[in-house]
Motif scaffolding. Sequence first.
Motif, PDB file in Angstrom:
ATOM      1  N   UNK A 124      31.390  43.807  31.828  1.00 53.68           N
ATOM      2  CA  UNK A 124      31.057  44.540  30.609  1.00 53.68           C
ATOM      3  C   UNK A 124      31.399  46.021  30.751  1.00 53.68           C
ATOM      4  N   UNK A 125      31.075  46.605  31.906  1.00 53.05           N
ATOM      5  CA  UNK A 125      31.349  48.030  32.119  1.00 53.05           C
ATOM      6  C   UNK A 125      32.847  48.308  32.170  1.00 53.05           C
ATOM      7  N   UNK A 126      33.621  47.357  32.697  1.00 53.08           N
ATOM      8  CA  UNK A 126      35.073  47.522  32.779  1.00 53.08           C
ATOM      9  C   UNK A 126      35.782  47.087  31.504  1.00 53.08           C
ATOM     10  N   UNK A 127      35.021  46.502  30.580  1.00 54.11           N
ATOM     11  CA  UNK A 127      35.549  46.020  29.303  1.00 54.11           C
ATOM     12  C   UNK A 127      36.623  44.957  29.498  1.00 54.11           C
ATOM     13  N   UNK A 128      36.323  44.031  30.394  1.00 48.39           N
ATOM     14  CA  UNK A 128      37.186  42.876  30.609  1.00 48.39           C
ATOM     15  C   UNK A 128      36.309  41.629  30.612  1.00 48.39           C
ATOM     16  N   UNK A 129      36.943  40.462  30.538  1.00 45.24           N
ATOM     17  CA  UNK A 129      36.192  39.219  30.594  1.00 45.24           C
ATOM     18  C   UNK A 129      35.692  38.965  32.013  1.00 45.24           C
ATOM     19  N   UNK A 130      34.568  38.271  32.115  1.00 47.34           N
ATOM     20  CA  UNK A 130      34.037  37.924  33.444  1.00 47.34           C
ATOM     21  C   UNK A 130      35.068  37.129  34.241  1.00 47.34           C
ATOM     22  N   UNK A 131      35.815  36.261  33.566  1.00 46.57           N
ATOM     23  CA  UNK A 131      36.848  35.469  34.223  1.00 46.57           C
ATOM     24  C   UNK A 131      37.928  36.368  34.812  1.00 46.57           C
ATOM     25  N   UNK A 132      38.221  37.481  34.141  1.00 49.09           N
ATOM     26  CA  UNK A 132      39.218  38.410  34.668  1.00 49.09           C
ATOM     27  C   UNK A 132      38.756  39.000  35.992  1.00 49.09           C
ATOM     28  N   UNK A 133      37.481  39.339  36.077  1.00 51.09           N
ATOM     29  CA  UNK A 133      36.930  39.875  37.322  1.00 51.09           C
ATOM     30  C   UNK A 133      37.084  38.866  38.455  1.00 51.09           C
ATOM     31  N   UNK A 134      36.693  37.627  38.191  1.00 57.45           N
ATOM     32  CA  UNK A 134      36.737  36.620  39.249  1.00 57.45           C
ATOM     33  C   UNK A 134      38.167  36.197  39.589  1.00 57.45           C
ATOM     34  N   UNK A 135      39.099  36.379  38.659  1.00 59.27           N
ATOM     35  CA  UNK A 135      40.504  36.105  38.984  1.00 59.27           C
ATOM     36  C   UNK A 135      41.024  37.085  40.031  1.00 59.27           C
ATOM     37  N   UNK A 136      40.627  38.339  39.902  1.00 57.55           N
ATOM     38  CA  UNK A 136      41.061  39.362  40.865  1.00 57.55           C
ATOM     39  C   UNK A 136      40.197  39.355  42.126  1.00 57.55           C
ATOM     40  N   UNK A 137      38.913  39.062  41.963  1.00 56.85           N
ATOM     41  CA  UNK A 137      37.962  39.120  43.073  1.00 56.85           C
ATOM     42  C   UNK A 137      37.117  37.845  43.047  1.00 56.85           C
ATOM     43  N   UNK A 138      37.533  36.801  43.765  1.00 54.76           N
ATOM     44  CA  UNK A 138      36.838  35.512  43.703  1.00 54.76           C
ATOM     45  C   UNK A 138      35.363  35.573  44.095  1.00 54.76           C
ATOM     46  N   UNK A 139      34.998  36.502  44.977  1.00 56.72           N
ATOM     47  CA  UNK A 139      33.601  36.633  45.400  1.00 56.72           C
ATOM     48  C   UNK A 139      33.131  38.059  45.125  1.00 56.72           C
ATOM     49  N   UNK A 140      31.847  38.191  44.824  1.00 55.17           N
ATOM     50  CA  UNK A 140      31.333  39.527  44.521  1.00 55.17           C
ATOM     51  C   UNK A 140      31.515  40.472  45.703  1.00 55.17           C
ATOM     52  N   UNK A 141      31.406  39.945  46.918  1.00 55.99           N
ATOM     53  CA  UNK A 141      31.583  40.787  48.108  1.00 55.99           C
ATOM     54  C   UNK A 141      32.982  41.404  48.155  1.00 55.99           C
ATOM     55  N   UNK A 142      33.974  40.691  47.583  1.00 57.60           N
ATOM     56  CA  UNK A 142      35.344  41.201  47.583  1.00 57.60           C
ATOM     57  C   UNK A 142      35.451  42.508  46.793  1.00 57.60           C
TER      58      UNK A 142
ATOM     59  N   UNK B  84      44.526  47.151  36.279  1.00 59.40           N
ATOM     60  CA  UNK B  84      43.310  46.415  35.927  1.00 59.40           C
ATOM     61  C   UNK B  84      42.481  46.140  37.172  1.00 59.40           C
ATOM     62  N   UNK B  85      43.136  45.740  38.232  1.00 66.31           N
ATOM     63  CA  UNK B  85      42.424  45.471  39.485  1.00 66.31           C
ATOM     64  C   UNK B  85      41.719  46.723  39.987  1.00 66.31           C
ATOM     65  N   UNK B  86      42.419  47.853  39.955  1.00 63.28           N
ATOM     66  CA  UNK B  86      41.831  49.108  40.432  1.00 63.28           C
ATOM     67  C   UNK B  86      40.670  49.537  39.544  1.00 63.28           C
ATOM     68  N   UNK B  87      40.821  49.357  38.238  1.00 59.14           N
ATOM     69  CA  UNK B  87      39.751  49.695  37.306  1.00 59.14           C
ATOM     70  C   UNK B  87      38.490  48.895  37.615  1.00 59.14           C
ATOM     71  N   UNK B  88      38.657  47.587  37.790  1.00 56.74           N
ATOM     72  CA  UNK B  88      37.505  46.730  38.087  1.00 56.74           C
ATOM     73  C   UNK B  88      36.852  47.153  39.395  1.00 56.74           C
ATOM     74  N   UNK B  89      37.678  47.421  40.408  1.00 56.90           N
ATOM     75  CA  UNK B  89      37.154  47.838  41.703  1.00 56.90           C
ATOM     76  C   UNK B  89      36.369  49.137  41.595  1.00 56.90           C
ATOM     77  N   UNK B  90      36.921  50.113  40.866  1.00 54.87           N
ATOM     78  CA  UNK B  90      36.260  51.410  40.720  1.00 54.87           C
ATOM     79  C   UNK B  90      34.933  51.277  39.965  1.00 54.87           C
ATOM     80  N   UNK B  91      34.951  50.501  38.898  1.00 58.95           N
ATOM     81  CA  UNK B  91      33.723  50.298  38.118  1.00 58.95           C
ATOM     82  C   UNK B  91      32.666  49.598  38.955  1.00 58.95           C
ATOM     83  N   UNK B  92      33.080  48.572  39.686  1.00 54.53           N
ATOM     84  CA  UNK B  92      32.134  47.833  40.528  1.00 54.53           C
ATOM     85  C   UNK B  92      31.517  48.735  41.593  1.00 54.53           C
ATOM     86  N   UNK B  93      32.347  49.536  42.235  1.00 57.27           N
ATOM     87  CA  UNK B  93      31.842  50.438  43.268  1.00 57.27           C
ATOM     88  C   UNK B  93      30.816  51.404  42.690  1.00 57.27           C
TER      89      UNK B  93
END
Length: 217
Positions: free
Chosen positions: A49-67, A22-31
């Motif tokens: 939305x693009x990764x098909x996860x909740x916004x909270x899930x994104x911030x749990x793995x990556x607390x800041x957008x820069x991360x 899940x972490x890798x998926x979010x990272x790849x989609x964000x990139x």
Amino acid sequence: MTTDGAVPPPPPGLRESKKQETRQLISDVATGLFLAQGFERTTVAEIAAAARVAKKTVTNYFPHKEDLALDHQDAFAASLADAVTSRQAGESALSALRRAFAAAATDADPVAGFSGPEFARMIVESPTLSARLRDLHDRREAALADALADATGAPPGDLTPRIAAALLGAVHRTLFRRIQELTLAGQDNARISATVITEADNAFSLLEPALAAYATA
């Protein structure tokens, strides 16, 4: 059991594997989104939305957008200190860092700055990411100063490790920017590596009068 008799670590469990995926998926989609539309214009909600996860899930793995954009930041911040702590017997900090940079440049390591033109352009065009990168350089220099203090047994308050780290850190900052410049100029990694290895050798040579024997293992 490995060939040297050591017991290999157990494979990650299903839950941990799923978290890594899940972490890798979010990272790849964000990139992908950052490269397509720019870091500043991309929102965390769009990434979720693009990764098909909740916004909270994104911030749990990556607390800041820069991360999400600077996924190697922990390795980057620790890289110079790690080179010093793992130096060979009889090797000075300067020699270890010189050798480590040459190896990273030969391998076109992203941690050394080999990110590709699209990613390099995204960084320089984003005030937020440029500021975070400066902070990471500062973190890396501070970690190097701590490693040098430990390596030399410097007493508390001794400025010598901090001064040595500032000199060595300045060389690495300059080389990192040089790699970015050459990348944005359209040079391929092989040509960039050849150029910066030569330039790094010259830069480290300038520090030899002061640091050639400093923090020798």
